[in-house]
Design an enzyme around this catalytic site. Sequence first.
Site, PDB file in Angstrom:
ATOM      1  N   ALA A 387       0.893  -1.173   0.000  1.00  0.00           N
ATOM      2  CA  ALA A 387       0.000   0.000   0.000  1.00  0.00           C
ATOM      3  C   ALA A 387       0.922   1.211   0.000  1.00  0.00           C
ATOM      4  CB  ALA A 387      -0.887  -0.023   1.238  1.00  0.00           C
ATOM      5  N   SER A 388       1.341   1.642  -1.170  1.00  0.00           N
ATOM      6  CA  SER A 388       2.566   2.447  -1.230  1.00  0.00           C
ATOM      7  C   SER A 388       2.386   3.942  -1.501  1.00  0.00           C
ATOM      8  CB  SER A 388       3.477   1.879  -2.311  1.00  0.00           C
ATOM      9  OG  SER A 388       2.809   1.969  -3.556  1.00  0.00           O
ATOM     10  N   ALA A 389       1.235   4.350  -2.027  1.00  0.00           N
ATOM     11  CA  ALA A 389       1.122   5.760  -2.431  1.00  0.00           C
ATOM     12  C   ALA A 389       1.021   6.691  -1.208  1.00  0.00           C
ATOM     13  CB  ALA A 389      -0.120   5.933  -3.306  1.00  0.00           C
ATOM     14  N   PRO A 390       1.665   7.849  -1.230  1.00  0.00           N
ATOM     15  CA  PRO A 390       2.373   8.471  -2.355  1.00  0.00           C
ATOM     16  C   PRO A 390       3.857   8.143  -2.442  1.00  0.00           C
ATOM     17  CG  PRO A 390       2.149  10.033  -0.583  1.00  0.00           C
ATOM     18  CD  PRO A 390       1.506   8.761  -0.099  1.00  0.00           C
ATOM     19  N   GLY A 392       6.445   7.689   0.001  1.00  0.00           N
ATOM     20  CA  GLY A 392       7.502   8.084   0.938  1.00  0.00           C
ATOM     21  C   GLY A 392       8.322   6.873   1.367  1.00  0.00           C
ATOM     22  N   ASP A 411      -0.521   0.258  -5.250  1.00  0.00           N
ATOM     23  CA  ASP A 411      -1.604   0.981  -4.577  1.00  0.00           C
ATOM     24  C   ASP A 411      -2.827   0.956  -5.496  1.00  0.00           C
ATOM     25  OD1 ASP A 411      -1.537   3.136  -1.986  1.00  0.00           O
ATOM     26  OD2 ASP A 411      -3.264   3.250  -3.351  1.00  0.00           O
ATOM     27  N   ASP A 438      -5.701  -4.344  -5.710  1.00  0.00           N
ATOM     28  CA  ASP A 438      -6.138  -4.476  -4.332  1.00  0.00           C
ATOM     29  C   ASP A 438      -5.097  -5.387  -3.668  1.00  0.00           C
ATOM     30  OD1 ASP A 438      -7.332  -5.526  -1.981  1.00  0.00           O
ATOM     31  OD2 ASP A 438      -9.284  -4.885  -2.735  1.00  0.00           O
ATOM     32  N   ASP A 455       2.001  -0.957   4.863  1.00  0.00           N
ATOM     33  CA  ASP A 455       1.690   0.276   5.599  1.00  0.00           C
ATOM     34  C   ASP A 455       0.196   0.479   5.363  1.00  0.00           C
ATOM     35  OD1 ASP A 455       2.187   2.652   7.005  1.00  0.00           O
ATOM     36  OD2 ASP A 455       2.391   3.772   5.139  1.00  0.00           O
ATOM     37  N   CYS A 512      -0.669   4.330  10.871  1.00  0.00           N
ATOM     38  CA  CYS A 512      -0.518   5.623  11.559  1.00  0.00           C
ATOM     39  C   CYS A 512      -1.720   5.787  12.494  1.00  0.00           C
ATOM     40  CB  CYS A 512      -0.352   6.784  10.595  1.00  0.00           C
ATOM     41  SG  CYS A 512      -1.699   6.957   9.441  1.00  0.00           S
TER      42      CYS A 512
HETATM   43  C1  LIG Z   1      -1.111   4.814   4.875  1.00  0.00           C
HETATM   44  S1  LIG Z   1      -1.371   4.998   3.208  1.00  0.00           S
HETATM   45  C2  LIG Z   1       0.164   4.470   2.529  1.00  0.00           C
HETATM   46  C3  LIG Z   1       1.237   5.487   2.623  1.00  0.00           C
HETATM   47  C4  LIG Z   1       2.503   5.047   1.902  1.00  0.00           C
HETATM   48  N1  LIG Z   1       2.978   3.799   2.421  1.00  0.00           N
HETATM   49  C5  LIG Z   1       3.590   6.065   2.014  1.00  0.00           C
HETATM   50  O1  LIG Z   1       4.479   5.939   2.840  1.00  0.00           O
HETATM   51  O2  LIG Z   1       3.591   7.020   1.245  1.00  0.00           O
HETATM   52  C6  LIG Z   1      -2.388   3.627   2.877  1.00  0.00           C
HETATM   53  C7  LIG Z   1      -2.584   3.350   1.412  1.00  0.00           C
HETATM   54  O3  LIG Z   1      -3.345   2.152   1.321  1.00  0.00           O
HETATM   55  C8  LIG Z   1      -4.030   2.189   0.108  1.00  0.00           C
HETATM   56  N2  LIG Z   1      -5.067   1.150   0.137  1.00  0.00           N
HETATM   57  C9  LIG Z   1      -6.365   1.234   0.487  1.00  0.00           C
HETATM   58  N3  LIG Z   1      -6.961   0.057   0.332  1.00  0.00           N
HETATM   59  C10 LIG Z   1      -6.030  -0.802  -0.119  1.00  0.00           C
HETATM   60  C11 LIG Z   1      -6.045  -2.175  -0.475  1.00  0.00           C
HETATM   61  N4  LIG Z   1      -7.146  -2.898  -0.417  1.00  0.00           N
HETATM   62  N5  LIG Z   1      -4.896  -2.730  -0.914  1.00  0.00           N
HETATM   63  C12 LIG Z   1      -3.768  -2.011  -0.978  1.00  0.00           C
HETATM   64  N6  LIG Z   1      -3.692  -0.715  -0.632  1.00  0.00           N
HETATM   65  C13 LIG Z   1      -4.815  -0.120  -0.224  1.00  0.00           C
HETATM   66  C14 LIG Z   1      -4.531   3.614   0.033  1.00  0.00           C
HETATM   67  O4  LIG Z   1      -4.797   3.993  -1.294  1.00  0.00           O
HETATM   68  C15 LIG Z   1      -3.373   4.382   0.652  1.00  0.00           C
HETATM   69  O5  LIG Z   1      -2.567   4.949  -0.353  1.00  0.00           O
END
Ligand SMILES: C[S@@+](CC[C@H](N)C(=O)[O-])C[C@H]1O[C@@H](n2cnc3c(N)ncnc32)[C@H](O)[C@@H]1O
Length: 688
Positions: A387-390, A392, A411, A438, A455, A512
């Site tokens: 779950a990588s966006a954006p 960091g 993501d 997903d 994350d 977080c």
């Molecule tokens: C906490 S943020 C990630 C922040 C990212 N790791 C960073 O350091 O920039 C959680 C992310 O999970 C994604 N997300 C939501 N549902 C998800 C799913 N079913 N599978 C994977 N990622 C998912 C969201 O789009 C969001 O970008």
Amino acid sequence: MGQGRRMKRKQGMPEALSEEHFANLKRKAGLPVEPPVEKASLSNKKRKTGAAKKPEPAPKKAAASAKSNGKPKKKSKLPEPEADGSEDEEMGDEFDLDQLEGDESSDEEASSGGKKKNIWSDDEDEDAEEDDDSVFDSDDQEEGKKGKFVFSDDEDESDAEEKLTAANIAGLSRKLDKKLAEDKAITEAELQESAMQTNIDGPKIFGEGLEDDDEEDDLAKKSQALLAPDLQLLRQRITDNIRVLDDFANLAEEGRSRAEYTAQLLKDICGYYGYSPYLAEKLFNLFTPREAFAFFEANEMPRPVVIRTNTLRTHRRDLAQALINRGVTLEPVGKWSKVGLQIFETNVPLGATPEYLAGHYIIQAAASFLPVMALSPQPNERVLDMASAPGGKTTYCSAMMNNTGVVFANDPNKERAKGLIGNVARLGVRNVIVCSYDGREFPRVMGGFDRVLLDAPCSGTGVISKDPSVKTNKDEKDFISLPHMQKQLLLSAIDSVNHASETGGFLVYSTCSVTTEENEAVVNYALSRRPNVKLVDTGIPFGKEGFTSFMGKKFHPSLKLTRRFYPHAHNIDGFYVAKFQKIGPTPPNAIGAAGKKSGGAAADAEVEVIDKTPIATDDDDVESEEKKAGKKGKSSNGTSSSSSGKGDFSAFDEEEDVKYIEKAKRNAMRRRGLDPRALKKPKAQEKK
Ligand SMILES: C[S@@+](CC[C@H](N)C(=O)[O-])C[C@H]1O[C@@H](n2cnc3c(N)ncnc32)[C@H](O)[C@@H]1O
């Protein structure tokens, strides 16, 4: 209380930096202690970049800029990092390191020879050019060397750098002293005013002491309408009640129970800070009343702005110098990180400096360094950031891996993924493949990773200072649906790790959020569903232990190895980090394994777990099987024997052969792009 302003803003467990500190260091080193002079050993560190040549760093300028920092300045608003995509991939390679080496190789030696390092002596010496792992915060974080982040000491620091820092800090101190004096005057005036008010015997804020709820609400509304809630008084009652709860036996009024005091306190917290009663209680229950108060207070203050040096492009000390020259007041984020810089004050928008545009840093909360430090990705590994966006954390992984190996940055949110792509481009990251699934579709999509970072999407109760809407927009439903999704994602993440990885076999789960539902309960669930994983130390040198029990629920004792981070305790966002090691293959009949998109029944359905390790050639297969046999057959004294114990020429084992034949068939099908599960179809169907 009694804590200086600067300390309050300081990151983690900061080391006090002062001229006296540096003077002491000099004394220790037998150097004369003198006021800063205009000689700079940094001056021989000319750097070439792909862009214009930078001016040579001069302590005088630094001091001057620090001085100018002493004047009250308008704080610049920090814009969001832009996904500008400005590519200058080659910049990192064009640094003139010859100049550096004279100086910095000594740091390298220092690090390899166990010599202490200076305060700016991070990764920088080694990271961009060397392929040892010193680029990382986690130099010494390899598994088995837990908790050994190198703490840079300043002993070896050059005079100029000491002066640079001292001048920068001196400027900051002057500014803060001035601000402190102003604040003091304001506080005194406020205190006088509130002293006048508190002489009035308690207006019944929110209907204090009333029996009937409805009546209480009505009256509370009326009294609010007549009298704007006096925050000073509310706060006073909060602190009074905390004092009573701290020493209930001695301070409680007769006839008033602890529960009554607590209910009143919670109500006041909702009124004062603006939380929904549901969330206020949930968060309150994590702490003692006093600590809960500190937590709620900390959520009202912005966390320090932190940038992470992109070690693929530059060194922290160079970046610090460049930004100081632009009038930025900063210092290292804390000894636990070698890439973080905490920004105290800036005249320039940090999201638009030439250094930013050239990808020398990313604006990133200090807490979000932690999961990556715990993951400790190694060069040449195959890593999944689920779950990588954006991005960091993705881009930090890449820096740690020195742009080698591959990071699959996934993501499902395509909009957010754009930001990720922008960051990847700007920071000169070349080992990332962005995908958009997903997370629960892994490992069907792909598996066999050396390390996986999850994350997870979460409620954000650790980042309320950034997003106060969390105070009211999260309800009971969220704390059911989010953990459910987190559990599914975590099982998928576990199943995507290659337990037989030569270098890894690790997974980090982070959020977080500070609630146990999203943290310990999720991790505990995964432990119960996957006996082939165990928790290991995160290697992070601070943070509080995870809960092993909470409000009557018992968690596995190893939950102690997970880490909680709090704004009030560590001056970083609230965060949770758990590190798993995968110690065996995914059980074939694993329940709730990845891949099922929907929740509910899907999560509990039996799913065949397919080995998605990259398809090896037949030769590779043989080799890796041999390797495995060799690895597994190794006795404790290092001698090798075949896994069956019958030597190399053991008799045929038909059962075992069937397994290999099946595997070969599956691989062959996958090579042809067919679904290997078709093999399982009944023969009759196959004939059809
Ligand atoms: C906490 S943020 C990630 C922040 C990212 N790791 C960073 O350091 O920039 C959680 C992310 O999970 C994604 N997300 C939501 N549902 C998800 C799913 N079913 N599978 C994977 N990622 C998912 C969201 O789009 C969001 O970008």
